[in-house]
Design an enzyme around this catalytic site. Structure first.
Site, mmCIF file in Angstrom:
data_model
loop_
_atom_site.group_PDB
_atom_site.id
_atom_site.type_symbol
_atom_site.label_atom_id
_atom_site.label_comp_id
_atom_site.label_asym_id
_atom_site.label_seq_id
_atom_site.Cartn_x
_atom_site.Cartn_y
_atom_site.Cartn_z
ATOM 1 N N LYS A 9 -22.611 -78.587 61.295
ATOM 2 C CA LYS A 9 -23.031 -77.199 61.043
ATOM 3 C C LYS A 9 -24.447 -77.117 60.497
ATOM 4 O O LYS A 9 -25.181 -76.192 60.825
ATOM 5 C CB LYS A 9 -22.059 -76.518 60.066
ATOM 6 C CG LYS A 9 -20.705 -76.286 60.699
ATOM 7 C CD LYS A 9 -20.062 -75.037 60.173
ATOM 8 C CE LYS A 9 -19.093 -74.509 61.214
ATOM 9 N NZ LYS A 9 -17.773 -74.348 60.875
ATOM 10 N N LYS B 41 -15.365 -79.108 71.662
ATOM 11 C CA LYS B 41 -14.202 -78.375 71.151
ATOM 12 C C LYS B 41 -14.318 -76.880 71.469
ATOM 13 O O LYS B 41 -15.419 -76.321 71.405
ATOM 14 C CB LYS B 41 -14.210 -78.602 69.629
ATOM 15 C CG LYS B 41 -13.058 -78.073 68.869
ATOM 16 C CD LYS B 41 -13.256 -78.348 67.380
ATOM 17 C CE LYS B 41 -14.252 -77.408 66.751
ATOM 18 N NZ LYS B 41 -14.161 -77.262 65.310
ATOM 19 N N LYS C 165 -15.251 -70.840 67.921
ATOM 20 C CA LYS C 165 -15.707 -69.444 67.790
ATOM 21 C C LYS C 165 -17.223 -69.375 67.871
ATOM 22 O O LYS C 165 -17.778 -68.335 68.196
ATOM 23 C CB LYS C 165 -15.272 -68.883 66.427
ATOM 24 C CG LYS C 165 -13.782 -68.661 66.299
ATOM 25 C CD LYS C 165 -13.434 -68.220 64.872
ATOM 26 C CE LYS C 165 -12.233 -68.958 64.355
ATOM 27 N NZ LYS C 165 -12.106 -69.055 62.928
HETATM 28 P P1 TYM Z 1 -11.016 -72.887 61.473
HETATM 29 O O1 TYM Z 1 -11.071 -71.474 61.049
HETATM 30 O O2 TYM Z 1 -12.208 -73.473 62.149
HETATM 31 O O3 TYM Z 1 -9.795 -73.131 62.431
HETATM 32 C C1 TYM Z 1 -8.491 -72.723 62.055
HETATM 33 C C2 TYM Z 1 -7.465 -73.700 62.563
HETATM 34 O O4 TYM Z 1 -7.573 -73.825 63.985
HETATM 35 C C3 TYM Z 1 -7.738 -75.196 64.339
HETATM 36 N N1 TYM Z 1 -8.631 -75.273 65.500
HETATM 37 C C4 TYM Z 1 -8.356 -75.937 66.611
HETATM 38 N N2 TYM Z 1 -7.280 -76.657 66.979
HETATM 39 C C5 TYM Z 1 -7.302 -77.212 68.212
HETATM 40 N N3 TYM Z 1 -8.337 -77.068 69.087
HETATM 41 C C6 TYM Z 1 -9.429 -76.356 68.754
HETATM 42 N N4 TYM Z 1 -10.428 -76.213 69.621
HETATM 43 C C7 TYM Z 1 -9.474 -75.741 67.470
HETATM 44 N N5 TYM Z 1 -10.385 -74.958 66.819
HETATM 45 C C8 TYM Z 1 -9.850 -74.686 65.616
HETATM 46 C C9 TYM Z 1 -8.355 -75.844 63.109
HETATM 47 O O5 TYM Z 1 -8.132 -77.231 63.088
HETATM 48 C C10 TYM Z 1 -7.646 -75.114 61.999
HETATM 49 O O6 TYM Z 1 -6.382 -75.690 61.745
HETATM 50 N N6 TYM Z 1 -11.732 -75.373 57.185
HETATM 51 C C11 TYM Z 1 -10.752 -74.683 58.005
HETATM 52 C C12 TYM Z 1 -10.125 -73.481 57.330
HETATM 53 C C13 TYM Z 1 -9.503 -73.770 56.013
HETATM 54 C C14 TYM Z 1 -8.249 -74.389 55.804
HETATM 55 C C15 TYM Z 1 -8.067 -74.399 54.395
HETATM 56 C C16 TYM Z 1 -7.295 -74.925 56.652
HETATM 57 C C17 TYM Z 1 -10.019 -73.457 54.788
HETATM 58 N N7 TYM Z 1 -9.158 -73.811 53.806
HETATM 59 C C18 TYM Z 1 -6.918 -74.955 53.801
HETATM 60 C C19 TYM Z 1 -6.153 -75.480 56.060
HETATM 61 C C20 TYM Z 1 -5.971 -75.490 54.671
HETATM 62 C C21 TYM Z 1 -11.441 -74.187 59.249
HETATM 63 O O7 TYM Z 1 -12.639 -74.028 59.287
HETATM 64 O O8 TYM Z 1 -10.592 -73.823 60.253
#
Ligand code: TYM
Length: 338
Positions: free
Chosen positions: A113, A196, A199
């Protein structure tokens, strides 16, 4: 030992198929076998990337509604916004004080990032994994179901739990287990099977949104990148064919058929035939979710009720954890009435 799930999604834009197949679908299938389940909309994390923070109100509503539309029962699980529970940032501070910089320097998401511009990256982006550890440990979560890309962060949360226990000379935190789905752990971009689905990709055609209507969905699949080879007879034939492998994986996840079965079904056929089946399977799977999502987004009272119920429970758990943490830090206890 009682089991508890904590997981979350950043409200940084439209929720996509990767979020659904990599995370929420797994939450739904695990929910009944776990004692307590909490699903957070991690809005304070979204503040670390300014370009994502412009529409937090609408995006938070969208993610909350999506959780329910995808099958989370809002009267059993707790759905809440991170910023409604001040304990997350408070615990993150205590964790900041036991986390070596070297651990944060290893985080690949920060490197991705921040890019080449590390000197100008904000401190929030750098310490993001510490806040994420606080999200998880504040609730003493035992299981954290996430996609593959978040595994490193959950492992860091385990390290921070250990470091804090050492510092406090007390087993305050148990180590949370990352739960990564065996299939769909990493859904790839429709435009480039080596990247991947995300968003932040500038092309809308790289991902399927849960809000896409049938025509948009069909168009995105028609435009999805493939290769010139026909569909192989066996799964192994998909190796080194990232786009083909990704599309077959998506088909398998939404149709309920294994990749082996899907290969046999489409063996020798060109992608055009497969893509039309894939479109039908996606529409069948996603249309009921989209319908429910749209209804909920129109029902502000119900969304408010759901996130108030969630935040109420989350705040109770948060207070319990924080008083436990603070009692081991030698801080001056609050005088009565303060
Ligand atoms: P975020 O918002 O990027 O994504 C949310 C969840 O979706 C999964 N994910 C994917 N899984 C498979 N293929 C993909 N292309 C894909 N893109 C996203 C992510 O692995 C995630 O499970 N840091 C985290 C958010 C967070 C969080 C937490 C998660 C903050 N605090 C505590 C679990 C527990 C994040 O940026 O996810």
């Amino acid at each position: 030992m009682a089991t508890r799930i904590l997981s979350g999604i950043r409200p940084t834009g439209n929720i996509h198929l990767g979020n659904y197949l990599g995370a929420i679908k797994n939450w739904v299938s695990m929910a009944d076998s776990i004692d307590e389940t909490l699903f957070c909309i991690v809005d304070q994390h979204a503040l670390t990337t300014a370009e994502d923070a412009s529409n937090l109100y609408e995006n938070t509503r969208l993610i909350a509604a999506a959780y329910v539309a995808c099958g989370i029962n809002p009267d059993k699980s707790y759905i809440f916004a991170q910023s409604h529970v001040p304990g997350h940032t408070e615990l993150a501070w205590y964790f900041n004080c036991v986390t070596p910089l070297g651990w944060l320097n290893r985080m690949t998401q920060f490197k991705d990032k921040a890019g080449k511009n590390k000197e100008h990256a904000n401190l929030g982006l750098y310490s993001y994994p510490v806040l994420m550890a606080a999200d998880i440990l504040l609730y003493k979560a035992t299981h954290v179901p996430v996609g593959e890309d978040q595994k490193q962060h959950v492992e860091l949360a385990r390290d921070i739990a250990g470091a804090f226990n050492n510092y406090a000379k007390h087993e305050i935190f148990t180590l949370p287990e990352p739960v990564i789905p065996t299939q769909s752990a990493r859904i790839m971009s429709l435009r480039d099977g080596t990247k991947k689905m995300s968003k932040s990709d500038i092309s809308d055609y790289s991902r399927i949104h849960l809000t896409d209507d049938d025509d948009t969905l069909a168009l995105k699949i028609r435009k999805a990148k493939t290769d010139m080879e026909p569909i192989p007879q066996v799964k192994e034939g998909l190796e080194n064919r990232p786009e083909a492998k990704n599309l077959m994986g998506i088909y398998s996840a939404v149709s309920g058929k294994s990749i082996e079965q899907a290969c046999l079904q489409f063996e020798g056929q060109p992608f055009s035939a497969f893509k039309s089946e894939l479109t039908d399977a996606l529409i069948n799977h996603l249309e009921p979710i989209r319908r429910k999502l749209t209804l909920l987004l129109d029902d502000k009272d119900e969304l408010d009720r759901i996130i108030t119920r969630g935040a109420t429970r989350a705040n109770i758990l948060s207070q319990e954890s924080l008083s436990d943490v603070k009692s081991h830090l030698n801080l001056y206890p609050k005088p009565k009435g303060l």
